[in-house]
Design a protein around this motif. Structure first.
Motif, PDB file in Angstrom:
ATOM      1  N   ILE A 292      -5.319  -4.548 -12.577  1.00 57.06           N
ATOM      2  CA  ILE A 292      -4.432  -5.564 -13.139  1.00 57.06           C
ATOM      3  C   ILE A 292      -3.057  -5.515 -12.480  1.00 57.06           C
ATOM      4  N   VAL A 293      -2.541  -4.301 -12.209  1.00 56.44           N
ATOM      5  CA  VAL A 293      -1.211  -4.185 -11.595  1.00 56.44           C
ATOM      6  C   VAL A 293      -1.283  -4.224 -10.071  1.00 56.44           C
ATOM      7  N   GLY A 294      -2.491  -4.404  -9.516  1.00 57.85           N
ATOM      8  CA  GLY A 294      -2.631  -4.594  -8.081  1.00 57.85           C
ATOM      9  C   GLY A 294      -2.662  -3.336  -7.248  1.00 57.85           C
ATOM     10  N   THR A 295      -3.082  -2.226  -7.846  1.00 59.25           N
ATOM     11  CA  THR A 295      -3.194  -0.965  -7.103  1.00 59.25           C
ATOM     12  C   THR A 295      -4.646  -0.738  -6.703  1.00 59.25           C
ATOM     13  N   PRO A 296      -4.917  -0.492  -5.424  1.00 59.53           N
ATOM     14  CA  PRO A 296      -6.298  -0.267  -4.985  1.00 59.53           C
ATOM     15  C   PRO A 296      -6.928   0.919  -5.706  1.00 59.53           C
ATOM     16  N   VAL A 297      -8.243   0.837  -5.897  1.00 54.25           N
ATOM     17  CA  VAL A 297      -8.978   1.882  -6.617  1.00 54.25           C
ATOM     18  C   VAL A 297     -10.015   2.519  -5.702  1.00 54.25           C
ATOM     19  N   CYS A 298     -10.019   3.844  -5.672  1.00 51.80           N
ATOM     20  CA  CYS A 298     -11.089   4.611  -5.035  1.00 51.80           C
ATOM     21  C   CYS A 298     -11.658   5.534  -6.101  1.00 51.80           C
ATOM     22  N   TRP A 315     -14.379  -5.136  -4.456  1.00 53.47           N
ATOM     23  CA  TRP A 315     -13.055  -5.135  -5.079  1.00 53.47           C
ATOM     24  C   TRP A 315     -12.356  -3.776  -5.010  1.00 53.47           C
ATOM     25  N   GLY A 316     -13.060  -2.755  -4.615  1.00 52.41           N
ATOM     26  CA  GLY A 316     -12.521  -1.406  -4.519  1.00 52.41           C
ATOM     27  C   GLY A 316     -13.583  -0.506  -3.926  1.00 52.41           C
ATOM     28  N   VAL A 317     -13.292   0.772  -3.805  1.00 48.50           N
ATOM     29  CA  VAL A 317     -14.202   1.700  -3.144  1.00 48.50           C
ATOM     30  C   VAL A 317     -14.874   2.599  -4.179  1.00 48.50           C
ATOM     31  N   VAL A 318     -16.204   2.577  -4.201  1.00 50.33           N
ATOM     32  CA  VAL A 318     -16.999   3.443  -5.073  1.00 50.33           C
ATOM     33  C   VAL A 318     -17.810   4.379  -4.190  1.00 50.33           C
ATOM     34  N   THR A 319     -17.625   5.690  -4.368  1.00 48.63           N
ATOM     35  CA  THR A 319     -18.357   6.684  -3.591  1.00 48.63           C
ATOM     36  C   THR A 319     -19.403   7.365  -4.470  1.00 48.63           C
ATOM     37  N   GLU A 320     -20.244   8.163  -3.848  1.00 48.23           N
ATOM     38  CA  GLU A 320     -21.126   9.023  -4.634  1.00 48.23           C
ATOM     39  C   GLU A 320     -20.279   9.940  -5.500  1.00 48.23           C
ATOM     40  N   LEU A 334      -6.933   6.043   3.977  1.00 49.08           N
ATOM     41  CA  LEU A 334      -5.672   6.506   4.549  1.00 49.08           C
ATOM     42  C   LEU A 334      -5.655   6.342   6.068  1.00 49.08           C
ATOM     43  N   ASP A 335      -6.835   6.417   6.671  1.00 50.31           N
ATOM     44  CA  ASP A 335      -6.930   6.250   8.128  1.00 50.31           C
ATOM     45  C   ASP A 335      -6.783   4.792   8.563  1.00 50.31           C
ATOM     46  N   SER A 336      -6.918   3.873   7.617  1.00 51.73           N
ATOM     47  CA  SER A 336      -6.868   2.449   7.949  1.00 51.73           C
ATOM     48  C   SER A 336      -5.917   1.717   7.005  1.00 51.73           C
ATOM     49  N   PRO A 337      -4.634   1.648   7.369  1.00 54.06           N
ATOM     50  CA  PRO A 337      -3.667   0.925   6.519  1.00 54.06           C
ATOM     51  C   PRO A 337      -4.087  -0.517   6.228  1.00 54.06           C
ATOM     52  N   ASP A 338      -4.748  -1.158   7.202  1.00 55.81           N
ATOM     53  CA  ASP A 338      -5.203  -2.534   6.978  1.00 55.81           C
ATOM     54  C   ASP A 338      -6.254  -2.594   5.879  1.00 55.81           C
ATOM     55  N   LEU A 339      -7.147  -1.595   5.851  1.00 52.44           N
ATOM     56  CA  LEU A 339      -8.178  -1.556   4.813  1.00 52.44           C
ATOM     57  C   LEU A 339      -7.556  -1.310   3.446  1.00 52.44           C
ATOM     58  N   LEU A 340      -6.581  -0.426   3.398  1.00 49.42           N
ATOM     59  CA  LEU A 340      -5.883  -0.158   2.138  1.00 49.42           C
ATOM     60  C   LEU A 340      -5.157  -1.418   1.659  1.00 49.42           C
ATOM     61  N   ALA A 341      -4.524  -2.129   2.581  1.00 49.04           N
ATOM     62  CA  ALA A 341      -3.829  -3.373   2.221  1.00 49.04           C
ATOM     63  C   ALA A 341      -4.824  -4.436   1.749  1.00 49.04           C
ATOM     64  N   TYR A 342      -6.000  -4.467   2.364  1.00 53.87           N
ATOM     65  CA  TYR A 342      -7.041  -5.416   1.959  1.00 53.87           C
ATOM     66  C   TYR A 342      -7.449  -5.164   0.511  1.00 53.87           C
ATOM     67  N   TYR A 343      -7.676  -3.884   0.163  1.00 53.12           N
ATOM     68  CA  TYR A 343      -8.095  -3.585  -1.203  1.00 53.12           C
ATOM     69  C   TYR A 343      -6.955  -3.766  -2.203  1.00 53.12           C
ATOM     70  N   LYS A 344      -5.732  -3.698  -1.738  1.00 52.23           N
ATOM     71  CA  LYS A 344      -4.613  -4.006  -2.634  1.00 52.23           C
ATOM     72  C   LYS A 344      -4.652  -5.476  -3.027  1.00 52.23           C
ATOM     73  N   SER A 345      -4.902  -6.342  -2.058  1.00 52.44           N
ATOM     74  CA  SER A 345      -4.995  -7.778  -2.361  1.00 52.44           C
ATOM     75  C   SER A 345      -6.219  -8.080  -3.215  1.00 52.44           C
TER      76      SER A 345
END
Length: 372
Positions: A292-298, A315-320, A334-345
């Motif tokens: 809701i506040v726009g913070t990416p979720v892992c 909409w976010g990253v789900v791992t095992e 963390l290795d891909s700022p663009d990916l982190l920014a994508y999940y923020k949007s």
């Protein structure tokens, strides 16, 4: 107008406690006369109940050994002790003692509902708050409706209770507009630093949240050169143990324990990544609020996360659900700022789906149909 009672163990800092307050505050007062009773008073979320909600605490504060003491009484005896008025509908809003109490209602005209907020693994797991498995079966058989907070939670419950058919899924009520307003408020100066990657985790400091896993992941990331700073919001029995763990790893300067905050949203909104490392969840309120506040979720895979974030990480990253998989998931972001920014949007977009109006309407419809 239907007279309805919600019973819960307490209104402490947990997710179920928070969403109960959200639910009752937003229900239609022209249709429901609402009471909330807690077995034990003093919970931090009591203050947020709307003033027209009838509130009662059976005991002013938690009694040591209460679980064993309550088993000395039958469900009917407990109900007589805890519920003093007649209600059209009685709701146990959390599995455990409150379910046992509500199941003891002797009025045949009263409809009974119970909520399941966590993933149960077996009948033995369910029966922990009951005298035995048979009593648990008897108690649950008295309910007209059983509500689970996610599809995963429902599936697990039905695997344990093979004979139950009156089980539905209703999602938690989140006051998104209020959250967005509170997220704009400032945090203490000097707490967050621009040269650090800010990870945040929210929840009660207890074993099921597995915060020790995130502390070890943080240590690995720091030693690999990532400028991460991890913040924990919450209190609980593991608080000191987790602080000691951070100190033993020489990470006390880069891991901050914020304690409990009535407004966690401004902290979460200003973090770079929300992390859930739990062993088990029902439908994570904290993860929903992060979106809701726009913070990416892992997150590791627990109940509700793929419903929330998509089967394919839309909409976010789900791992095992393992420490290694979560480490890899965080590191990839963390290795891909663009990916982190994508999940923020994507988080901001997904967060728009969790509106109180829809979830409350679904609950009200279910409750009204019980009396038809």
């Amino acid at each position: 107008m239907k007279k309805i009672l919600f019973l819960i163990h307490d209104l402490g800092q947990g997710g179920a406690e928070k969403v109960l307050v959200n639910l009752v505050n937003n229900m239609d007062r022209s249709k429901f006369d609402i009471s909330v009773t807690v077995l034990f008073g003093g919970g931090v979320n009591e203050q947020f109940l709307a003033p027209d909600i009838h509130f009662h605490a059976v005991f002013p504060k938690e009694v040591p050994g209460n679980s064993k003491l309550m088993k000395l009484l039958t469900p009917a005896q407990l109900h007589k002790l805890c519920v003093k008025e007649h209600y059209d509908i009685e709701v146990s809003y959390l599995e455990g003692p409150s379910t046992r109490v509500i199941s003891g209602c002797q009025n045949e005209d009263t409809k009974l509902v119970c909520w399941i907020h966590r993933t149960v693994s077996s009948m033995e797991d369910i029966a922990g708050s009951f005298r035995n498995i048979q009593e648990a079966r008897n108690c649950y058989s008295h309910f007209n409706q059983i509500v689970c907070v996610s599809k995963w939670t429902k599936q697990a419950f039905l695997q344990a209770f093979l004979e139950q058919s009156n089980v539905i899924v209703l999602y938690n009520t989140i006051e998104s507009q209020k959250i967005l307003e509170q997220a704009k408020l400032p945090i203490p100066d000097g707490l967050f630093h621009t040269n650090e990657i800010k990870l945040i985790a929210v929840g009660s400091m207890k074993p099921v949240k597995a915060f020790d896993r995130l502390i070890r992941i943080h240590d690995r990331l720091r030693k690999s050169g990532y400028p991460v700073h991890t913040y924990f919001l919450g209190i609980g029995p593991d608080f000191e143990k987790l602080q000691n763990q951070a100190a033993e790893l020489n990470q006390s300067d880069t891991i901050t324990f914020l304690g409990y905050e009535t407004n966690p949203y401004n902290y979460v909104a200003k973090a770079d990544l929300f992390v859930c490392c739990s062993l088990s969840e029902g439908f994570s309120t904290a993860a929903t609020e992060a979106l809701i506040v726009g913070t990416p979720v892992c997150t590791v895979e627990v109940s509700g996360m793929k419903e929330m974030l998509g089967e394919n990480n839309e909409w976010g990253v789900v791992t095992e659900n393992s420490e290694e998989a979560l480490y890899d998931g965080i590191k990839k972001l963390l290795d891909s700022p663009d990916l982190l920014a994508y999940y923020k949007s994507r988080a901001s977009l997904r967060g728009q789906n969790f509106r109180a109006e829809e979830t409350v309407k679904d609950v009200e419809q279910m409750l009204l149909q019980l009396k038809e």
